[in-house]
Design a protein around this motif. Structure first.
Motif, PDB file in Angstrom:
ATOM      1  N   TYR A 124       0.698  -1.350  -0.028  1.00  0.00           N
ATOM      2  CA  TYR A 124      -0.229  -0.214   0.061  1.00  0.00           C
ATOM      3  C   TYR A 124       0.567   1.284   0.134  1.00  0.00           C
ATOM      4  CZ  TYR A 124      -3.777   3.457   2.003  1.00  0.00           C
ATOM      5  OH  TYR A 124      -4.454   4.412   1.848  1.00  0.00           O
ATOM      6  N   HIS A 128       1.112   3.932  -2.639  1.00  0.00           N
ATOM      7  CA  HIS A 128       0.634   5.254  -2.568  1.00  0.00           C
ATOM      8  C   HIS A 128       0.778   6.229  -3.292  1.00  0.00           C
ATOM      9  CE1 HIS A 128      -0.896   8.601   0.212  1.00  0.00           C
ATOM     10  NE2 HIS A 128      -1.486   7.768   1.054  1.00  0.00           N
ATOM     11  N   HIS A 129       0.341   7.229  -3.273  1.00  0.00           N
ATOM     12  CA  HIS A 129       0.167   8.736  -4.753  1.00  0.00           C
ATOM     13  C   HIS A 129       1.151   9.493  -4.451  1.00  0.00           C
ATOM     14  CE1 HIS A 129      -2.690  10.810  -3.477  1.00  0.00           C
ATOM     15  NE2 HIS A 129      -3.722   9.746  -3.139  1.00  0.00           N
ATOM     16  N   LYS A 130       0.914   9.392  -3.364  1.00  0.00           N
ATOM     17  CA  LYS A 130       1.528  10.896  -2.658  1.00  0.00           C
ATOM     18  C   LYS A 130       3.053  10.429  -1.837  1.00  0.00           C
ATOM     19  CE  LYS A 130      -1.579  13.906  -0.838  1.00  0.00           C
ATOM     20  NZ  LYS A 130      -2.755  14.309   0.618  1.00  0.00           N
ATOM     21  N   ALA A 149      -1.881   7.569  -8.959  1.00  0.00           N
ATOM     22  CA  ALA A 149      -2.796   6.786  -8.195  1.00  0.00           C
ATOM     23  C   ALA A 149      -2.486   5.600  -8.705  1.00  0.00           C
ATOM     24  CB  ALA A 149      -4.127   7.570  -7.154  1.00  0.00           C
TER      25      ALA A 149
END
Lengths: 294, 442
Positions: A124, A128-130, A149
Motif C-alpha cells: 500500500y 501510495h500516490h503521495k 494513484a
C-alpha cells in the motif's frame, strides 16, 4: 511391537482423535455449507428454503459474480506469471554456486513469513500516490511532479495487487523448485555435459522434466490459491475501484457479511470449493498423462 | 489376552486425551450467585452490585474519535457516580464498523447480546427487533421525565418498529458539501446553488489546478449523497412511499442517475473518485487542494481543525436550485438487550448517556445532537459546527436513498448501483436489475 501396530483396534485408537477432529472441522462444516446454500437466511430472521434459487440467481443474473470470475481467471494467470515463473528462474540461479546464495535464498523467502495483511500494507505504501516509494523513485528519476494513484486506476489495480502477491509467494515456490533441483542425479548432468549439451539443452531436457512434479505442485497451489484470493485484495483495494479487483471470495464475503445473505454467500462458497477440487483433479490428471508420455 | 491389553491401552489413551481436552464448565469455585439489582439481600442501605456489558464501535487508536472519547468519559463518570455498577466495555473497530456489525449479529443470533450496545438503526436493527432480542424503550422514556424532556420524537423514525421505540439515536448527521470559503473568495465565486453553477465553478477551479469537488467513493456509499439530493429534487414524495410498494425501475430513479452521470462527465469530481478513500478526499480538501468536499458532518471537527472558520457547509446543488431539503441521517443509536439480567443498571447507564450534561459533552466533540432542549454554548462548539446547527434547521430532512430499501441486502445493492452508474454502466439496465434484486430479496 510390530504386532501391536498391525492390530486394527490399536490403529483405530491412534487415528480416532485426529479423525474426530477432521470430521468436526471439515466434512460437517462442508455439509452445513452445502445445506445453507439452499436457504434464504440472514442469521436473525426466519430460515426460508430456497431450493436451487441461489444457484440459479448466481449463474443467470448475478453480473458481479461473472465479473469476479473474469478477474479470478486473470488472477490465476497472473499468479503463475508473477509467482511460479520468477520462482523457477530464481531457483535455477540460486541453485548454482554463486556467492551469498544462502543469503539471497533467505531474502527471497522472507516475505513468505509475513502475514498477507502486513504484505498488503507494505505494498500500500509502495503504491501510495503521495508517499509511495514507487512514485518517489519516478520523481527521483527526473519527473518532479509525478503523482500517480496506482491502486485507484481500474485499468492497472489488479495487476498492482498481483505484483504484491507474486512478491510474497515467489520464495515459497522457489523452495519447492530448489527441493526438486537437489534430487536431479549429478551423473545425469555430468554425462549430458560430456555429450556436449549446453545450458539451454540441460535445462530443457533434464532440469524441466525432472521438475515436473514440482511444476504440478506449484501449479495446483497457485491456481487453488487464486480461487481463494481475498486478504491482499481486501486490504489493498477492497475489490475496487469499480470492482476492478473484485474476486469470487470477496463477492462471497460481501454477500454474506455486508448484506447478511448467508444462504447466497454459502452458494458462492460451494462453487469456489467445487472449482478448487475440479482444478486440482484436472491438473493432476494432466500431469499424470504427461508423465506417462515422457 | 494381548488383544484385550491393546484395547485397554488404547481406551486409556483416548480417555486421557479426552480429559486433557475438556474443561469443566460447571466447576466454578467463585461461582456464588451475585444478587440481582433490586433483590433484597438484607443490606438495604447498600446498593446492589451489578456488572453490565457494553459494546460500541470506534477507533480506539484515533485520539479524535468522537464516540470513543465520549464513551470513555461516560463510563468513567457513570461508574464514579454509581460505584456499585461495573461496566465491561468492548470496543470493536475496523472495516468501517463491519466487524462490529458482524459480531453483533452473531451474538444476537445466539441470544447473547450485550446488556447495552451501539447499533445501526433502520434495516440493520429491524431483524434483531423482529426476533425479540431488543428491549422496547417506550415505557422507559415515558417513565423518566428527564429522559422524556431530551428525547426528540421527530428523530425516532429509524428506531421505531410497529410503533415501539427500540433504540435512542446517538447523533444526527447532515450529508452535503463542505466548501473552502477562502478559495471561493479568491476566485470571486459563490457557493453553487444548482448544477449549472456547480459545473461553472468547477471549470474555474480546474483551470487553476484546484480539484473542484473531492469525493472518496471507495466505500461505495458517498455517491449516494449527490444522488439523493437529485432524487429529492425530482420527486420528494418518493421518500414517503411504503418500502414494499417501491419500484426502483421507475423512470425517476433512472432520471436522477442520468443527472448524476452528467455531473460526473463534466469532471466535477476528483479523478478516480471511485477508488479514493474518504480520508484521502478529506485530506485533499483540508490541505486546500480541493475547493469542495462531499461528506457528512461527522467530519466537522477534522475540517474545522484544519480550516477553522474558512469552511462552510451547504446541501449538494440540484438542477432546480430550490434547496428545500438537507440529507440528514441518524445511522446509529443505543439499545438494551431484551434478555439483560441487569435491567436497572443497563437502563441507568443508557439514561446517563442522554442526560443534558453528557449530550453537551457529545456536542463539543462535533456531533449534531438528535435530542432536544439541550443548551449549547456557541463558543464551545466551534464556528463551523455553530453554522451547521443554525442552518440545518432551515431545511426539511430527507434520509439517504438506501433507506428506501426493505433490508440490508437491497440497501447494499442500492449503493453498488449508484456507484456503477458513475462508470460506463447502462443506467436503465442498472435500475432494472436493482428492481429485480429487490423483488428477489424483499
Amino acid at each position: 511391537m510390530h504386532k501391536l501396530y498391525s492390530n486394527k483396534m490399536m490403529i483405530l485408537a491412534f487415528i480416532l482423535p485426529a479423525l474426530i477432529l477432521f470430521v468436526l472441522f471439515v466434512p460437517i462444516p462442508v455439509a452445513f455449507l452445502l445445506g445453507t446454500s439452499f436457504l434464504k437466511w440472514d442469521l436473525l430472521s426466519e430460515i426460508r428454503f430456497n431450493g436451487l434459487g441461489n444457484y440459479i440467481y448466481l449463474f443467470t443474473k448475478d453480473t458481479y459474480f461473472w465479473g469476479a470470475v473474469k478477474n479470478n481467471l486473470f488472477w490465476m494467470v497472473g499468479n503463475i506469471a508473477f509467482s511460479i515463473i520468477p520462482a523457477f528462474v530464481l531457483a535455477i540461479i540460486l541453485n548454482s554456486k554463486i556467492k551469498g546464495r544462502n543469503f539471497f535464498r533467505t531474502v527471497v523467502f522472507l516475505p513468505v513469513a509475513l502475514s498477507s495483511t502486513a504484505v498488503a500494507m507494505i505494498w500500500y505504501f509502495v503504491y501510495h500516490h503521495k508517499i509511495g516509494i514507487l512514485n518517489q523513485i519516478i520523481r527521483f528519476l527526473g519527473f518532479a511532479n509525478f503523482e500517480y494513484a496506482w491502486l485507484m486506476d481500474e485499468r492497472i489495480a489488479l495487476l498492482c495487487v498481483l505484483i504484491a502477491v507474486g512478491w510474497q509467494w515467489t520464495g515459497y515456490y522457489m523452495v519447492i523448485f530448489l527441493s526438486g533441483l537437489t534430487v536431479i542425479p549429478g551423473e545425469v548432468i555430468e554425462s549430458a555435459e560430456i555429450d556436449g549439451a549446453n545450458r539451454w539443452q540441460l535445462l530443457k531436457s533434464i532440469t524441466i522434466p525432472y521438475l515436473k512434479p514440482m511444476f504440478k505442485i506449484t501449479a495446483i497451489l497457485a491456481i487453488v490459491s487464486s480461487f481463494k484470493g481475498f486478504d491482499n485484495v481486501y486490504v489493498l483495494t477492497g475489490g475496487g475501484p469499480n470492482r476492478a479487483t473484485y474476486l469470487m471470495a470477496l463477492h462471497m464475503y460481501d454477500m454474506t457479511f455486508n448484506r447478511a445473505m448467508y444462504g447466497y454467500g454459502s452458494s458462492i462458497a460451494v462453487i469456489i470449493t467445487i472449482l478448487c477440487v475440479l482444478t486440482t483433479l484436472g491438473i493432476s490428471k494432466l500431469f499424470a498423462r504427461d508423465s506417462m508420455e515422457v | 489376552m494381548k488383544k484385550t491389553l491393546c484395547f485397554v491401552v488404547a481406551a486409556l489413551l483416548l480417555f486421557s486425551l479426552t480429559l486433557t481436552g475438556c474443561g469443566n464448565e460447571k466447576a466454578d469455585p467463585g461461582g456464588a450467585e451475585k444478587p440481582e439489582v433490586g433483590e433484597d439481600t438484607g443490606q438495604a442501605e447498600k446498593p446492589k452490585e451489578a456488572t453490565i456489558s457494553f459494546w460500541y464501535t470506534a477507533n480506539e487508536a484515533d485520539p479524535n474519535d468522537r464516540d470513543n472519547n465520549w464513551q470513555v468519559e461516560n463510563i468513567e463518570l457513570f461508574t464514579k457516580a454509581n460505584p456499585h455498577i461495573k461496566i465491561e466495555k468492548t470496543v470493536i473497530g475496523g472495516a468501517g464498523g463491519q466487524n462490529f456489525r458482524t459480531k453483533l449479529v452473531a451474538e444476537a443470533a445466539s441470544g447473547n447480546l450485550p446488556d447495552v450496545f451501539m447499533t445501526w438503526t433502520g434495516d440493520k436493527l429491524a431483524p434483531m427487533v423482529r426476533m425479540g432480542a431488543v428491549m422496547a424503550l417506550d415505557d422507559v422514556i415515558a417513565g423518566d421525565p428527564a429522559l422524556k424532556e431530551v428525547v426528540n420524537t421527530d428523530n425516532l423514525g429509524n428506531c421505531t418498529f410497529d410503533s415501539k421505540v427500540y433504540a435512542l439515536p446517538d447523533a444526527m448527521d447532515c450529508l452535503g458539501v463542505f466548501y473552502n470559503k477562502e478559495l471561493f473568495e479568491q476566485y470571486n465565486l459563490t457557493p453553487p446553488k444548482n448544477i449549472d453553477d456547480l459545473i461553472k465553478v468547477s471549470k474555474t477551479f480546474k483551470e487553476n489546478d484546484i480539484i473542484p469537488v473531492a469525493l472518496g467513493n471507495s466505500v461505495k456509499w458517498v455517491t449516494q449523497i449527490p444522488y439523493t439530493y437529485i432524487l429529492t429534487d425530482l420527486e420528494p414524495a418518493l421518500f414517503d412511499t411504503p418500502k414494499e410498494e417501491l419500484d426502483f425501475s421507475t423512470q425517476v430513479f433512472k432520471d436522477a442517475g442520468k443527472q448524476l452521470k452528467e455531473i460526473v462527465d463534466a469532471g466535477v469530481f476528483m479523478d478516480n473518485f471511485n477508488g479514493v478513500a474518504p480520508a484521502e478526499s478529506r485530506a485533499a480538501f483540508t490541505e486546500g487542494k480541493a475547493a469542495m468536499h462531499v461528506q457528512g458532518t461527522w467530519q466537522t471537527r477534522g475540517v474545522e481543525k484544519a480550516l477553522g472558520d474558512k469552511a462552510g457547509f451547504i446541501p449538494f446543488p440540484t438542477k432546480s436550485g430550490q434547496a428545500e431539503y438537507m440529507l440528514k441521517v441518524l445511522p446509529k443509536g443505543y439499545a438494551v438487550s431484551a434478555e439483560t439480567k441487569e435491567k436497572e443498571a443497563a437502563l441507568a447507564f443508557l439514561k446517563f448517556m442522554f442526560t443534558e450534561e453528557r449530550q453537551v459533552a457529545f456536542a463539543q466533540n462535533g456531533v449534531l445532537l438528535p435530542t432536544k432542549n439541550i443548551n449549547l454554548d456557541a463558543e464551545s462548539i466551534g464556528p463551523l459546527y455553530s453554522e451547521i446547527v443554525k442552518t440545518h434547521g432551515n431545511y426539511k430532512g430527507v434520509e439517504s436513498v438506501q433507506t428506501l430499501a426493505p433490508n440490508v441486502a437491497v440497501s447494499e445493492e442500492v449503493k453498488s448501483v449508484i456507484q456503477n452508474i458513475t462508470t460506463d454502466a447502462d443506467i436503465d439496465e442498472q435500475f432494472n436489475m436493482l428492481q429485480e434484486f429487490n423483488k428477489e430479496n424483499k
